[in-house]
Scaffold this motif. Structure first.
Motif, PDB file in Angstrom:
ATOM      1  N   LEU A   1      11.223  -0.425 -16.816  1.00  0.00           N
ATOM      2  CA  LEU A   1      11.018   0.515 -15.719  1.00  0.00           C
ATOM      3  C   LEU A   1       9.534   0.855 -15.636  1.00  0.00           C
ATOM      4  O   LEU A   1       8.936   1.311 -16.613  1.00  0.00           O
ATOM      5  CB  LEU A   1      11.835   1.784 -15.961  1.00  0.00           C
ATOM      6  N   VAL A   2       8.932   0.639 -14.468  1.00  0.00           N
ATOM      7  CA  VAL A   2       7.492   0.878 -14.297  1.00  0.00           C
ATOM      8  C   VAL A   2       7.245   1.715 -13.048  1.00  0.00           C
ATOM      9  O   VAL A   2       8.039   1.724 -12.106  1.00  0.00           O
ATOM     10  CB  VAL A   2       6.702  -0.442 -14.202  1.00  0.00           C
ATOM     11  N   ASP A   3       6.115   2.416 -13.054  1.00  0.00           N
ATOM     12  CA  ASP A   3       5.603   3.116 -11.873  1.00  0.00           C
ATOM     13  C   ASP A   3       4.312   2.427 -11.470  1.00  0.00           C
ATOM     14  O   ASP A   3       3.428   2.209 -12.307  1.00  0.00           O
ATOM     15  CB  ASP A   3       5.321   4.591 -12.178  1.00  0.00           C
ATOM     16  N   MET A   4       4.182   2.100 -10.185  1.00  0.00           N
ATOM     17  CA  MET A   4       2.989   1.397  -9.707  1.00  0.00           C
ATOM     18  C   MET A   4       2.354   2.158  -8.559  1.00  0.00           C
ATOM     19  O   MET A   4       3.026   2.559  -7.604  1.00  0.00           O
ATOM     20  CB  MET A   4       3.357  -0.017  -9.252  1.00  0.00           C
ATOM     21  N   ALA A   5       1.028   2.343  -8.657  1.00  0.00           N
ATOM     22  CA  ALA A   5       0.270   2.964  -7.586  1.00  0.00           C
ATOM     23  C   ALA A   5       0.096   1.967  -6.439  1.00  0.00           C
ATOM     24  O   ALA A   5       0.298   0.756  -6.610  1.00  0.00           O
ATOM     25  CB  ALA A   5      -1.085   3.419  -8.111  1.00  0.00           C
ATOM     26  N   PRO A   6      -0.292   2.428  -5.239  1.00  0.00           N
ATOM     27  CA  PRO A   6      -0.490   1.509  -4.113  1.00  0.00           C
ATOM     28  C   PRO A   6      -1.513   0.428  -4.434  1.00  0.00           C
ATOM     29  O   PRO A   6      -2.584   0.705  -4.996  1.00  0.00           O
ATOM     30  CB  PRO A   6      -0.990   2.430  -2.998  1.00  0.00           C
ATOM     31  N   SER A   7      -1.171  -0.813  -4.122  1.00  0.00           N
ATOM     32  CA  SER A   7      -2.060  -1.974  -4.284  1.00  0.00           C
ATOM     33  C   SER A   7      -2.621  -2.081  -5.705  1.00  0.00           C
ATOM     34  O   SER A   7      -3.731  -2.588  -5.897  1.00  0.00           O
ATOM     35  CB  SER A   7      -3.212  -1.906  -3.279  1.00  0.00           C
ATOM     36  N   ALA A   8      -1.873  -1.633  -6.687  1.00  0.00           N
ATOM     37  CA  ALA A   8      -2.367  -1.588  -8.066  1.00  0.00           C
ATOM     38  C   ALA A   8      -2.055  -2.874  -8.812  1.00  0.00           C
ATOM     39  O   ALA A   8      -1.128  -3.611  -8.465  1.00  0.00           O
ATOM     40  CB  ALA A   8      -1.759  -0.398  -8.806  1.00  0.00           C
ATOM     41  N   SER A   9      -2.845  -3.117  -9.854  1.00  0.00           N
ATOM     42  CA  SER A   9      -2.636  -4.240 -10.756  1.00  0.00           C
ATOM     43  C   SER A   9      -2.810  -3.714 -12.175  1.00  0.00           C
ATOM     44  O   SER A   9      -3.839  -3.124 -12.499  1.00  0.00           O
ATOM     45  CB  SER A   9      -3.632  -5.355 -10.462  1.00  0.00           C
TER      46      SER A   9
ATOM     47  N   GLN B   1       0.840  -1.195   0.000  1.00  0.00           N
ATOM     48  CA  GLN B   1       0.000   0.000   0.000  1.00  0.00           C
ATOM     49  C   GLN B   1       0.882   1.255   0.000  1.00  0.00           C
ATOM     50  O   GLN B   1       0.777   2.109   0.881  1.00  0.00           O
ATOM     51  CB  GLN B   1      -0.944  -0.015   1.207  1.00  0.00           C
ATOM     52  N   MET B   2       1.744   1.334  -0.988  1.00  0.00           N
ATOM     53  CA  MET B   2       2.608   2.504  -1.138  1.00  0.00           C
ATOM     54  C   MET B   2       2.924   2.716  -2.606  1.00  0.00           C
ATOM     55  O   MET B   2       2.924   1.765  -3.407  1.00  0.00           O
ATOM     56  CB  MET B   2       3.905   2.350  -0.339  1.00  0.00           C
ATOM     57  N   GLU B   3       3.161   3.973  -2.975  1.00  0.00           N
ATOM     58  CA  GLU B   3       3.602   4.293  -4.326  1.00  0.00           C
ATOM     59  C   GLU B   3       4.954   3.630  -4.596  1.00  0.00           C
ATOM     60  O   GLU B   3       5.824   3.599  -3.731  1.00  0.00           O
ATOM     61  CB  GLU B   3       3.739   5.807  -4.491  1.00  0.00           C
ATOM     62  N   ARG B   4       5.109   3.129  -5.814  1.00  0.00           N
ATOM     63  CA  ARG B   4       6.369   2.491  -6.174  1.00  0.00           C
ATOM     64  C   ARG B   4       6.837   3.019  -7.525  1.00  0.00           C
ATOM     65  O   ARG B   4       6.702   2.362  -8.559  1.00  0.00           O
ATOM     66  CB  ARG B   4       6.231   0.976  -6.183  1.00  0.00           C
ATOM     67  N   PRO B   5       7.399   4.237  -7.541  1.00  0.00           N
ATOM     68  CA  PRO B   5       7.966   4.754  -8.787  1.00  0.00           C
ATOM     69  C   PRO B   5       9.302   4.080  -9.088  1.00  0.00           C
ATOM     70  O   PRO B   5       9.970   3.572  -8.193  1.00  0.00           O
ATOM     71  CB  PRO B   5       8.155   6.246  -8.484  1.00  0.00           C
ATOM     72  N   ASP B   6       9.663   4.066 -10.350  1.00  0.00           N
ATOM     73  CA  ASP B   6      10.979   3.570 -10.768  1.00  0.00           C
ATOM     74  C   ASP B   6      11.265   2.167 -10.252  1.00  0.00           C
ATOM     75  O   ASP B   6      12.333   1.889  -9.695  1.00  0.00           O
ATOM     76  CB  ASP B   6      12.077   4.526 -10.298  1.00  0.00           C
ATOM     77  N   GLU B   7      10.318   1.268 -10.462  1.00  0.00           N
ATOM     78  CA  GLU B   7      10.535  -0.136 -10.107  1.00  0.00           C
ATOM     79  C   GLU B   7      11.014  -0.898 -11.341  1.00  0.00           C
ATOM     80  O   GLU B   7      10.585  -0.643 -12.476  1.00  0.00           O
ATOM     81  CB  GLU B   7       9.254  -0.771  -9.577  1.00  0.00           C
ATOM     82  N   ILE B   8      11.911  -1.835 -11.118  1.00  0.00           N
ATOM     83  CA  ILE B   8      12.542  -2.577 -12.206  1.00  0.00           C
ATOM     84  C   ILE B   8      11.936  -3.977 -12.332  1.00  0.00           C
ATOM     85  O   ILE B   8      11.747  -4.681 -11.342  1.00  0.00           O
ATOM     86  CB  ILE B   8      14.060  -2.697 -11.955  1.00  0.00           C
ATOM     87  N   ILE B   9      11.643  -4.357 -13.572  1.00  0.00           N
ATOM     88  CA  ILE B   9      11.248  -5.726 -13.904  1.00  0.00           C
ATOM     89  C   ILE B   9      12.296  -6.284 -14.859  1.00  0.00           C
ATOM     90  O   ILE B   9      12.644  -5.637 -15.845  1.00  0.00           O
ATOM     91  CB  ILE B   9       9.860  -5.754 -14.563  1.00  0.00           C
ATOM     92  N   ILE B  10      12.810  -7.453 -14.563  1.00  0.00           N
ATOM     93  CA  ILE B  10      13.802  -8.108 -15.425  1.00  0.00           C
ATOM     94  C   ILE B  10      13.218  -9.427 -15.919  1.00  0.00           C
ATOM     95  O   ILE B  10      12.814 -10.279 -15.117  1.00  0.00           O
ATOM     96  CB  ILE B  10      15.124  -8.356 -14.674  1.00  0.00           C
ATOM     97  N   LEU B  11      13.152  -9.577 -17.238  1.00  0.00           N
ATOM     98  CA  LEU B  11      12.665 -10.810 -17.858  1.00  0.00           C
ATOM     99  C   LEU B  11      13.775 -11.423 -18.702  1.00  0.00           C
ATOM    100  O   LEU B  11      14.512 -10.707 -19.382  1.00  0.00           O
ATOM    101  CB  LEU B  11      11.449 -10.528 -18.745  1.00  0.00           C
TER     102      LEU B  11
END
Length: 442
Positions: A102-110, A47-57
């Protein structure tokens, strides 16, 4: 004469046929696009903002979702937004094997992340938010960037061959470096604005990095400490600096908009009567006030532990230690920068790998005659350091994170409470990575 049916005028038949043909054409046209609307659901469980999160595939993970057409490379969208990304050839075999998004995710977002493919020549250009540089001194006093190089030995004489004396890396938040010689101490560049600066250091017309400039400055005094995350080994209650090795090699792995990675490779590390080998792989990502370090030691003695630490030469307050979200954090916060303002530094280690924490003596070993580099008043013996050890297995990577903040850049960093709040949130994020629905196990 055959006449059209009076209840169905001829022009209506033509219009209906035309409409049906257009509809069929659109269906055929859209079918490939529909097939390309595949990807993964990305979930933020916090339940927190998560700017600049990394996903590696990995390449295989991408191919399991959608066949890779020829030499094309993947791009990613969330809704109509094109996500910053890069494809990396980590094993340098000429073919990309990882993609970083690089993604930005809102709190509890999908959110749904869609994959598509483009020709390499059409790959988007994204803002560069990470950077690496090892510049080697040339005969005309300029510095040429290299992707691989061996540091000179200090055993016969000492000389500076590297730009800013160091291997340098940065993101949009902070700059880091490690001296490219037998000292092998890590140091910091504080930033006042999110610009890439390390390519310009020591270049004609660029202000000296020891003085405050519009971009920032060198903010740390290291002396004979471990500086800002330098490495050592703890064996039988003695600390052995990772320095003065037979071989000290820099190797760039990848450099790009959303990730840069390199390795520091060592052979002939004298620890007691042993000669060990070590590799440190450092990764830096956008938006973070930390870098990630993975350290492996070949020939690691039983019971020995990897050590990293923080210089305490200007520390007037007590350092801190706490545990949160499965991590141990040691840190300092004080008016301890070279600009005489607030500087916070911290190390994060997985709690189940945490060994010993402690503080070395403040003895000036150089003054006592233990002189490794006379030109820099540097001693191989470690002092003025707050450290943490990490349990490790022989030739297996152990991961830790080093964080730094500067009060001049952000008012939050002027207090220890503000720094600790940031560290706790980062520890929680590290403990709860974004969930990628559709990958094996999710």
């Amino acid at each position: 004469m055959v006449r059209p049916c009076p209840s169905i005028p001829y022009y209506n038949v033509c219009r209906a046929m035309k409409r049906d043909l257009i509809f069929l054409f659109l269906v055929v046209l859209l079918l490939p696009s529909c097939r390309k609307q595949t990807g993964w659901v990305i979930e933020n469980t916090l339940q927190m903002e998560r700017p600049d999160e990394i996903i590696i595939l990995t390449r295989n993970e991408v191919a399991s979702k959608l066949a890779i057409p020829g030499d094309k490379v993947p791009v990613f969208y969330m809704g109509n937004k094109l996500l910053p990304s890069q494809v990396d050839d980590m094993d340098r075999d000429g073919k990309w094997d990882e993609v970083v998004i690089l993604v930005d995710m809102a709190p509890s977002a999908s959110q749904k992340m869609i994959i598509s493919f483009v020709e390499p020549s059409q790959y988007p250009v994204f803002e560069k938010k990470t950077n690496l540089r090892l510049g080697i001194l040339q005969s005309d006093s300029t510095y040429a960037e290299v992707d691989q190089y061996f540091a000179p030995s200090c055993r016969d004489s000492f000389r500076v061959i590297a730009q800013a004396e160091s291997v340098n890396w940065e993101n949009d938040k902070f700059g880091f470096r490690t001296y490219f010689d037998c000292r092998n101490v890590k140091d910091l560049f504080g930033k006042r604005k999110p610009v890439m600066v390390i390519d310009s250091l020591d270049q004609p017309g660029f202000p000296g990095y020891h003085e405050l400039a519009d971009w920032g400055m060198d903010v740390l005094h290291c002396g004979s400490s471990l500086g800002s995350g330098g490495l050592a080994l703890l064996k039988n209650d003695s600390l052995y600096r990772l320095g003065s090795t037979d071989v000290f090699e820099y190797q760039k792995i990848t450099e790009g908009a959303v990730r840069s990675v390199f390795e520091l490779r060592y052979k002939g590390w004298q620890v007691d009567s042993l000669r060990l080998e070590a590799v440190e792989r450092i990764s830096v990502f956008p938006g973070k006030y930390w870098f990630q370090s993975e350290v492996s030691v070949k020939g690691l003695p039983a019971g020995a532990e990897i050590v990293t630490g923080i210089v305490t030469s200007k520390l007037t307050r007590q350092p801190f230690e706490f545990r949160e979200s499965g991590f141990t954090c040691i840190g300092t916060h004080d008016v301890q920068s070279l600009n005489n303002d607030e500087l916070g530094m911290a190390v994060l280690v997985p709690e189940n790998e945490t060994g010993k924490t402690g503080r070395t003596t403040d003895i000036d070993y150089f003054a006592k005659g233990f002189r490794t580099v006379k030109e820099k008043n540097f001693s191989q013996l470690i002092s003025q350091t707050y450290y943490i050890s990490q349990k490790a297995a022989d030739n297996q990577p152990s991961k830790h994170w080093f964080a730094a903040v500067w009060g001049l850049e952000n008012a939050q960093w002027k207090t220890e409470e503000g720094f600790r709040l940031y560290l706790k949130r980062e520890m929680e994020k590290l403990a709860n990575p974004l969930v990628i629905k559709g990958l094996s196990g999710n």
